[in-house]
Design a protein around this motif. Sequence first.
Motif, PDB file in Angstrom:
ATOM      1  N   PRO A  38      -6.459   7.094   3.905  1.00 32.53           N
ATOM      2  CA  PRO A  38      -5.413   8.093   4.056  1.00 32.53           C
ATOM      3  C   PRO A  38      -4.316   8.111   2.986  1.00 32.53           C
ATOM      4  CG  PRO A  38      -5.024   6.299   5.602  1.00 32.53           C
ATOM      5  CD  PRO A  38      -6.347   6.029   4.924  1.00 32.53           C
ATOM      6  N   CYS A  75      -7.428  -1.394   1.533  1.00 31.18           N
ATOM      7  CA  CYS A  75      -6.307  -1.860   2.345  1.00 31.18           C
ATOM      8  C   CYS A  75      -6.813  -2.292   3.719  1.00 31.18           C
ATOM      9  CB  CYS A  75      -5.267  -0.757   2.486  1.00 31.18           C
ATOM     10  SG  CYS A  75      -3.843  -1.215   3.496  1.00 31.18           S
ATOM     11  N   HIS A 103       0.331   3.957   1.325  1.00 28.94           N
ATOM     12  CA  HIS A 103       0.234   4.708   2.576  1.00 28.94           C
ATOM     13  C   HIS A 103       1.376   4.328   3.503  1.00 28.94           C
ATOM     14  CE1 HIS A 103      -1.751   5.406   6.672  1.00 28.94           C
ATOM     15  NE2 HIS A 103      -1.320   6.569   6.236  1.00 28.94           N
ATOM     16  N   ARG A 104       1.337   3.161   4.071  1.00 28.57           N
ATOM     17  CA  ARG A 104       2.404   2.730   4.978  1.00 28.57           C
ATOM     18  C   ARG A 104       2.870   1.313   4.721  1.00 28.57           C
ATOM     19  NH1 ARG A 104       0.993   5.612  10.720  1.00 28.57           N
ATOM     20  NH2 ARG A 104       1.183   7.717   9.921  1.00 28.57           N
ATOM     21  N   GLY A 105       2.668   0.861   3.501  1.00 25.38           N
ATOM     22  CA  GLY A 105       3.232  -0.432   3.116  1.00 25.38           C
ATOM     23  C   GLY A 105       2.428  -1.643   3.529  1.00 25.38           C
ATOM     24  N   GLY A 106       1.163  -1.456   3.804  1.00 20.52           N
ATOM     25  CA  GLY A 106       0.326  -2.608   4.147  1.00 20.52           C
ATOM     26  C   GLY A 106       0.312  -3.628   3.021  1.00 20.52           C
ATOM     27  N   TRP A 150      -5.184  -2.431   6.425  1.00 22.26           N
ATOM     28  CA  TRP A 150      -4.574  -1.746   7.567  1.00 22.26           C
ATOM     29  C   TRP A 150      -5.322  -0.485   7.962  1.00 22.26           C
ATOM     30  CZ3 TRP A 150       1.511  -1.843   7.573  1.00 22.26           C
ATOM     31  CH2 TRP A 150       1.931  -3.166   7.759  1.00 22.26           C
ATOM     32  N   HIS A 151      -5.486   0.464   7.049  1.00 27.87           N
ATOM     33  CA  HIS A 151      -6.127   1.733   7.407  1.00 27.87           C
ATOM     34  C   HIS A 151      -7.239   2.117   6.446  1.00 27.87           C
ATOM     35  CE1 HIS A 151      -1.764   1.993   8.674  1.00 27.87           C
ATOM     36  NE2 HIS A 151      -2.389   2.068   9.838  1.00 27.87           N
ATOM     37  N   ARG A 152      -7.644   1.191   5.622  1.00 26.75           N
ATOM     38  CA  ARG A 152      -8.820   1.352   4.752  1.00 26.75           C
ATOM     39  C   ARG A 152      -8.654   2.309   3.580  1.00 26.75           C
ATOM     40  NH1 ARG A 152      -9.418  -2.543   7.630  1.00 26.75           N
ATOM     41  NH2 ARG A 152     -11.270  -3.086   8.811  1.00 26.75           N
ATOM     42  N   SER A 153      -7.439   2.625   3.179  1.00 27.09           N
ATOM     43  CA  SER A 153      -7.315   3.353   1.918  1.00 27.09           C
ATOM     44  C   SER A 153      -7.988   2.528   0.833  1.00 27.09           C
ATOM     45  CB  SER A 153      -5.844   3.581   1.545  1.00 27.09           C
ATOM     46  OG  SER A 153      -5.289   4.601   2.332  1.00 27.09           O
ATOM     47  N   CYS A 206       0.838  -1.193   0.000  1.00 25.84           N
ATOM     48  CA  CYS A 206       0.000   0.000   0.000  1.00 25.84           C
ATOM     49  C   CYS A 206       0.881   1.253   0.000  1.00 25.84           C
ATOM     50  CB  CYS A 206      -0.884  -0.020   1.251  1.00 25.84           C
ATOM     51  SG  CYS A 206      -1.946   1.421   1.411  1.00 25.84           S
TER      52      CYS A 206
HETATM   53  S1  FES Z   1      -1.073   0.954   4.960  1.00 26.89           S
HETATM   54 FE1  FES Z   1      -2.766   0.873   3.618  1.00 26.89          FE
HETATM   55  S2  FES Z   1      -4.082   2.407   4.304  1.00 26.89           S
HETATM   56 FE2  FES Z   1      -2.393   2.515   5.640  1.00 26.89          FE
END
Ligand code: FES
Length: 110
Positions: A79, A61, A44-47, A63-66, A42
Amino acid sequence: MTRLEGIRERLSEDPVVRVETAHGPYVVRLVGGRPVVHHALCPHRGGPLEDAYQVGGLLICAWHRSTFRARDGRTVHGPACSGLPVVPARFDGPDLVVDWPEEPSDATGA
Ligand code: FES
């Protein structure tokens, strides 16, 4: 161009297949019966996006729903601020042909 051999059969067994390429880790999945090849991490933060929820043509995603549009990687909901790399691909018999936009750079500089 890269030919991923036997992907069609693997997708009949697993809905998501992670592949290691010269361009980095990518995920192959079927969306609406068509192959989609997207980066495995991802933006965002590599999910890990092999764990993403697939809802219609969207990837969410875990992890944080992007949320990204599967066909072109466009971010629909953050995010994540940047889109998800998606690479054109098509089946050729049992294989998948991936058309990379450019050759990978030599990250090692060797
Ligand atoms: S790692 Fe995917 S939305 Fe944060």
